[in-house]
Design a protein around this motif. Structure first.
Motif, PDB file in Angstrom:
ATOM      1  N   GLY A  38      -0.910 -10.699   1.009  1.00 25.70           N
ATOM      2  CA  GLY A  38      -0.485  -9.289   0.911  1.00 25.70           C
ATOM      3  C   GLY A  38       0.413  -8.898   2.071  1.00 25.70           C
ATOM      4  O   GLY A  38       0.429  -9.522   3.132  1.00 25.70           O
ATOM      5  N   ASP A  39       1.147  -7.813   1.833  1.00 27.81           N
ATOM      6  CA  ASP A  39       2.133  -7.353   2.813  1.00 27.81           C
ATOM      7  C   ASP A  39       1.475  -6.768   4.059  1.00 27.81           C
ATOM      8  O   ASP A  39       0.317  -6.344   4.031  1.00 27.81           O
ATOM      9  CB  ASP A  39       3.008  -6.260   2.185  1.00 27.81           C
ATOM     10  N   VAL A  41       1.790  -3.580   6.479  1.00 29.03           N
ATOM     11  CA  VAL A  41       2.329  -2.234   6.274  1.00 29.03           C
ATOM     12  C   VAL A  41       2.075  -1.379   7.511  1.00 29.03           C
ATOM     13  O   VAL A  41       0.957  -1.347   8.024  1.00 29.03           O
ATOM     14  CB  VAL A  41       1.661  -1.565   5.046  1.00 29.03           C
ATOM     15  N   LYS A  65       5.015 -12.927   5.900  1.00 25.83           N
ATOM     16  CA  LYS A  65       4.719 -11.871   4.920  1.00 25.83           C
ATOM     17  C   LYS A  65       5.771 -10.786   5.042  1.00 25.83           C
ATOM     18  O   LYS A  65       6.404 -10.655   6.087  1.00 25.83           O
ATOM     19  CB  LYS A  65       3.348 -11.259   5.215  1.00 25.83           C
ATOM     20  N   TYR A  67       7.061  -7.177   5.858  1.00 31.44           N
ATOM     21  CA  TYR A  67       6.628  -6.127   6.785  1.00 31.44           C
ATOM     22  C   TYR A  67       7.304  -4.834   6.323  1.00 31.44           C
ATOM     23  O   TYR A  67       8.530  -4.717   6.378  1.00 31.44           O
ATOM     24  CB  TYR A  67       7.025  -6.482   8.220  1.00 31.44           C
ATOM     25  N   PRO A 133       3.357  -1.157  -1.999  1.00 32.37           N
ATOM     26  CA  PRO A 133       3.105  -2.577  -2.297  1.00 32.37           C
ATOM     27  C   PRO A 133       1.903  -2.729  -3.226  1.00 32.37           C
ATOM     28  O   PRO A 133       1.014  -1.874  -3.235  1.00 32.37           O
ATOM     29  CB  PRO A 133       2.787  -3.158  -0.922  1.00 32.37           C
ATOM     30  N   CYS A 136      -1.940  -5.446   0.170  1.00 28.74           N
ATOM     31  CA  CYS A 136      -1.685  -5.462   1.617  1.00 28.74           C
ATOM     32  C   CYS A 136      -2.736  -6.305   2.314  1.00 28.74           C
ATOM     33  O   CYS A 136      -3.899  -6.327   1.904  1.00 28.74           O
ATOM     34  CB  CYS A 136      -1.810  -4.073   2.240  1.00 28.74           C
ATOM     35  N   SER A 137      -2.342  -6.943   3.404  1.00 27.28           N
ATOM     36  CA  SER A 137      -3.322  -7.699   4.204  1.00 27.28           C
ATOM     37  C   SER A 137      -3.718  -6.929   5.457  1.00 27.28           C
ATOM     38  O   SER A 137      -4.877  -6.925   5.853  1.00 27.28           O
ATOM     39  CB  SER A 137      -2.768  -9.073   4.575  1.00 27.28           C
ATOM     40  N   VAL A 139      -2.888  -3.033   7.408  1.00 33.54           N
ATOM     41  CA  VAL A 139      -2.191  -1.739   7.383  1.00 33.54           C
ATOM     42  C   VAL A 139      -2.449  -1.024   8.703  1.00 33.54           C
ATOM     43  O   VAL A 139      -3.606  -0.848   9.097  1.00 33.54           O
ATOM     44  CB  VAL A 139      -2.715  -0.844   6.225  1.00 33.54           C
ATOM     45  N   PHE A 156      -3.975   3.567  -0.112  1.00 34.88           N
ATOM     46  CA  PHE A 156      -3.851   2.175   0.355  1.00 34.88           C
ATOM     47  C   PHE A 156      -5.148   1.385   0.294  1.00 34.88           C
ATOM     48  O   PHE A 156      -5.095   0.163   0.169  1.00 34.88           O
ATOM     49  CB  PHE A 156      -3.228   2.134   1.763  1.00 34.88           C
ATOM     50  N   ARG A 159      -5.370  -0.931  -2.461  1.00 33.77           N
ATOM     51  CA  ARG A 159      -4.356  -1.994  -2.385  1.00 33.77           C
ATOM     52  C   ARG A 159      -4.699  -3.052  -1.340  1.00 33.77           C
ATOM     53  O   ARG A 159      -3.954  -4.017  -1.166  1.00 33.77           O
ATOM     54  CB  ARG A 159      -2.985  -1.380  -2.031  1.00 33.77           C
TER      55      ARG A 159
END
Ligand SMILES: C[S@@+](CC[C@H](N)C(=O)[O-])C[C@H]1O[C@@H](n2cnc3c(N)ncnc32)[C@H](O)[C@@H]1O
Length: 209
Positions: A38-39, A41, A65, A67, A133, A136-137, A139, A156, A159
């Motif tokens: 995951g992104d 963020v 990843k 960003y 996204p 996410c990994s 945040v 979030f 997510r």
């Protein structure tokens, strides 16, 4: 001299707003979560200093990843700030972070070899779902105010990948900023335990939530 020509001089060091121990914690979780998909963020990036540091670190560690940075690039939303004045935030903080621009942040990121950071402009409470996204990994939620912090968590948390982490800045027991009220409200409604480290609220993604 135009402000843009001063960028290399003014921003020769990445202009991060995070306190050192919180910057440490964020970078720590970026490393810890390197295998969580995951992104990455950052919600509320101001001038992009933290993004520049974090993106350079992840690149050096082979963490490739996306960003993503979200910001109004013009400071607080008037009504959201006024609500927090009612909770005790001093009015003198109203115009902090205004007078910024997406163009300036892009320039600072370029200066620090982090121009692959994506910048998305808008109020995080109303940005369309299509611009968020899927997963996410890590945040970093750093928008200072109670209500948008609460709404951003609602958007979030679903997510966040299992094992991923959300860090909410400005959550010590006593501070001018009221992010903790939004974090605490979200945790209570979602039935999650409140956890604080170095003045940041922490949420860890469970296997299913
Ligand atoms: C404390 S600064 C962020 C600092 C940055 N994370 C760093 O480490 O350097 C807070 C940022 O939140 C942004 N912000 C405030 N309310 C927002 C909202 N509703 N939506 C998006 N951004 C917001 C402001 O424009 C400001 O740039």
């Amino acid at each position: 001299m135009a402000r843009s020509s001063l960028v290399p001089l003014l921003y020769r060091y990445p202009p991060t707003c995070l306190a050192p121990e919180r910057l440490y914690l964020y970078l720590h979780y970026l490393v810890e979560c390197k295998d969580v998909p995951g992104d990455i963020v950052e919600i509320g990036c101001n001038l992009g200093g933290t993004a520049a540091v974090a993106r350079n670190m992840t690149r050096r560690l082979g963490i490739n990843k996306r960003y993503l940075c979200y910001d109004t690039f013009d400071g607080f939303i008037e009504q959201q700030f006024t609500n927090d004045v009612g909770l005790g935030t001093p009015t003198r903080n109203r115009h902090m972070f205004s007078g910024n621009s997406q163009k300036l942040v892009a320039k600072i990121l370029r200066r620090h070899k982090a121009d692959d950071v994506a910048l998305i402009q808008g109020d995080i409470t109303t940005i369309p779902d299509s611009k968020l996204p899927e997963s996410c990994s890590v945040v970093l939620l750093d928008i200072d105010l109670a209500e948008p912090t609460y709404h951003a968590l609602k958007r979030f948390w679903p997510r966040l990948a299992p094992g991923g982490v959300i860090l909410v800045d400005d959550c010590p027991e006593s501070t001018d900023w009221k992010a903790r009220i939004g974090y605490s409200r979200f945790c209570q409604e979602a039935g999650l335990a409140e956890q604080y480290r170095h003045g940041m609220g922490v949420l860890v993604g469970a296997a299913s939530h």
